[in-house]
Design a protein around this motif. Structure first.
Motif, mmCIF file in Angstrom:
data_model
loop_
_atom_site.group_PDB
_atom_site.id
_atom_site.type_symbol
_atom_site.label_atom_id
_atom_site.label_comp_id
_atom_site.label_asym_id
_atom_site.label_seq_id
_atom_site.Cartn_x
_atom_site.Cartn_y
_atom_site.Cartn_z
ATOM 1 N N ILE A 20 47.795 29.223 39.160
ATOM 2 C CA ILE A 20 48.099 28.198 40.165
ATOM 3 C C ILE A 20 47.589 26.818 39.751
ATOM 4 O O ILE A 20 47.808 25.848 40.473
ATOM 5 N N ILE A 21 46.929 26.700 38.614
ATOM 6 C CA ILE A 21 46.372 25.400 38.242
ATOM 7 C C ILE A 21 47.494 24.381 38.021
ATOM 8 O O ILE A 21 47.365 23.209 38.393
ATOM 9 N N ASP A 22 48.613 24.824 37.472
ATOM 10 C CA ASP A 22 49.722 23.898 37.268
ATOM 11 C C ASP A 22 50.365 23.497 38.586
ATOM 12 O O ASP A 22 50.873 22.379 38.730
ATOM 13 N N THR A 23 50.349 24.408 39.571
ATOM 14 C CA THR A 23 50.873 24.072 40.896
ATOM 15 C C THR A 23 50.032 22.971 41.540
ATOM 16 O O THR A 23 50.565 22.021 42.143
ATOM 17 N N ILE A 24 48.709 23.090 41.411
ATOM 18 C CA ILE A 24 47.815 22.068 41.952
ATOM 19 C C ILE A 24 48.021 20.746 41.218
ATOM 20 O O ILE A 24 48.058 19.672 41.834
ATOM 21 N N VAL A 25 48.165 20.824 39.903
ATOM 22 C CA VAL A 25 48.422 19.618 39.112
ATOM 23 C C VAL A 25 49.722 18.960 39.569
ATOM 24 O O VAL A 25 49.797 17.725 39.717
ATOM 25 N N TYR A 26 50.743 19.765 39.813
ATOM 26 C CA TYR A 26 52.050 19.244 40.258
ATOM 27 C C TYR A 26 51.902 18.489 41.573
ATOM 28 O O TYR A 26 52.440 17.384 41.739
ATOM 29 N N ALA A 27 51.143 19.079 42.519
ATOM 30 C CA ALA A 27 50.979 18.443 43.830
ATOM 31 C C ALA A 27 50.155 17.160 43.733
ATOM 32 O O ALA A 27 50.486 16.151 44.355
#
Length: 466
Positions: free
Chosen positions: A339-346
């Protein structure tokens, strides 16, 4: 040395280790809630770096973490950060052995004798020494401040001048220096940048910050020289009880001169290794180990005395050393949970909309706020850089600029944050009240912050590190 019982105390809150553990648990919970996703990455030709590709975010199969994964993440974080942790331990051991050998104590005494009648020169030279140590991530403020107060009083000044000479000079080097192993080195390693790359720009940052501090300090000295009643410590003066090294009594032994050579030679080797040989963190450890052993022997501590000081030095710096591995567990949980990329995306969306120039300034400001809750540079680097690095890629911000945004955000507010126990300990030693101190130092903090924001914007526009 005794000081009046000041009511000023740091804000008491949760221990940083406990806070990081809560964040790790929270990250684990998020892996069950936040959709998993990834960006496509691309290797950078001729380097070991990979960069995030904007516009490639896509969903992937989730991988929720559990309590066992949390324990494994903390352990793996410590293992992953082992070389950094042990370098910090060895550096702390050397600092304690150097303190016990009384090399700096004697050096201050000789300075006072050599520049009698030119007191401002002594202040400048002491600041240069302390800011040099800070630039390498070495913070001896607490053990040296009592001596600094003695020195300031012998020069006809007050505790505020002692605080500026020791604490603030070291703080500028620590926060803006080019070779800080405890913050910059960790941040650049996470950002996959060359160890201490971009040193020329950061040395310029350091020089500007030091120049502002010296102007600030010397202006204060002129003020209290004209009007002693304007002293910040008026009514809260400290009383010296310990016998200090009087200038006329100071004698440098052969061992002291040898230790001076160890000091200069050790840092010369590190600088040569970084600049000419491309040394990484692991190469610093043997140098600090050799410096520690030689300083103890030449300083007359003997084998057992050197060993005792070595252990005490490691004990004193254990907090800063181990926090690197513990904080690393956060990114491990987020990465393993996918989920780290999801957080980065947001998080990257508003920065992308602001543009890379304003986005770099926003990174600096956000790190200044985070510093209030995670004041340890090592922990903050390991916590925020795994997020800031990909955000920089997505937003078109140079990774070098992102590292500088972290460095400025972590470093500049260190001299005022009310959660810093070391700050309040040092203020108490100098007889400074926190409220008066903040009003006094705030112009310096504002000047440094404006410089940082302008510098980040200019560097980003110039394409530094792109």
């Amino acid at each position: 040395m005794k000081s009046r019982n000041l009511s000023d105390k740091p804000i008491q809150g949760i221990h940083v280790y406990a806070l990081l553990l809560f964040i790790i648990v929270f990250a684990c919970i998020l892996t069950w809630i936040v959709p998993a996703g990834e960006f496509d990455k691309s290797p950078v030709e001729g380097t070991s770096r990979t960069v995030y590709l904007a516009g490639t975010y896509h969903g992937v199969e989730s991988s929720p973490q559990n309590p066992v994964d949390i324990v494994n993440a903390v352990f793996n974080g410590l293992v992953k950060s082992a070389s950094t942790i042990f370098v910090i331990f060895l550096m702390g051991a050397w600092v304690k052995i150097m303190e016990d050998s009384r090399l700096i104590t004697k050096s201050f005494g000789r300075l006072t004798s050599a520049f009698r009648g030119h007191e401002k020169i002594v202040v400048v030279l002491v600041m240069l020494l302390l800011t040099f140590l800070g630039a390498f991530g070495i913070n001896p403020s607490i053990p040296l401040l009592p001596l600094g107060v003695v020195l300031a009083q012998s020069l006809g000044y007050d505790g505020a001048v002692a605080f500026a000479m020791i604490f603030l000079a070291n703080y500028v080097g620590y926060g803006l220096g080019a070779y800080n192993v405890q913050s910059l080195g960790i941040a650049q390693e996470i950002a996959q940048l060359g160890r201490f790359s971009g040193a020329g720009i950061r040395m310029m940052d350091h020089a500007v910050g030091l120049g502002l501090l010296m102007f600030f300090t010397l202006s204060y000295i002129n003020k209290i020289s004209r009007d002693p009643d304007s002293s910040l410590t008026r009514g809260h003066e400290v009383t010296v009880q310990a016998q200090e090294d009087r200038a006329e009594d100071v004698h440098f032994s052969i061992g002291d001169w040898l230790n001076m050579a160890v000091f200069i030679g050790g840092f010369a080797i590190i600088l040569y290794g970084v600049v000419k040989l491309g040394w990484g963190m692991a190469k610093f450890g043997p140098v600090f180990l050799a410096m520690a052993v030689l300083t103890g022997i030449f300083g007359g501590l003997g084998v057992n005395g050197t060993a005792r000081s070595f252990v005490k030095g490691c004990e004193n710096i254990a907090y800063s050393a181990l926090i690197v591995g513990i904080a690393s567990a956060i990114s491990i949980v987020l990465t393993e949970g996918r989920i780290i990329d999801t957080i980065v995306y947001a998080l990257s969306n508003p920065i992308v909309k602001a543009g890379p120039v304003l986005g770099s300034v926003a990174m600096f400001l956000s790190n200044s706020v985070i510093n209030l809750f995670i004041p340890a540079a090592t922990g903050q680097a390991a916590t925020v850089m795994p997020l800031m690095t990909p955000i920089a890629d997505i937003a078109g911000i140079s990774r070098q600029v992102a590292v500088s945004a972290f460095q400025f955000g972590d470093g500049i507010t260190n001299c005022i944050i009310p959660t810093s126990t070391s700050l309040f300990a040092c203020l108490g030693m100098c007889g400074l009240r926190y409220d008066k101190y903040v009003r006094w130092v705030m112009p310096l903090v504002i000047a440094l912050s404006i410089f940082a924001a302008v510098m980040l914007a200019v560097l980003q526009m110039a394409g530094w590190g792109m």
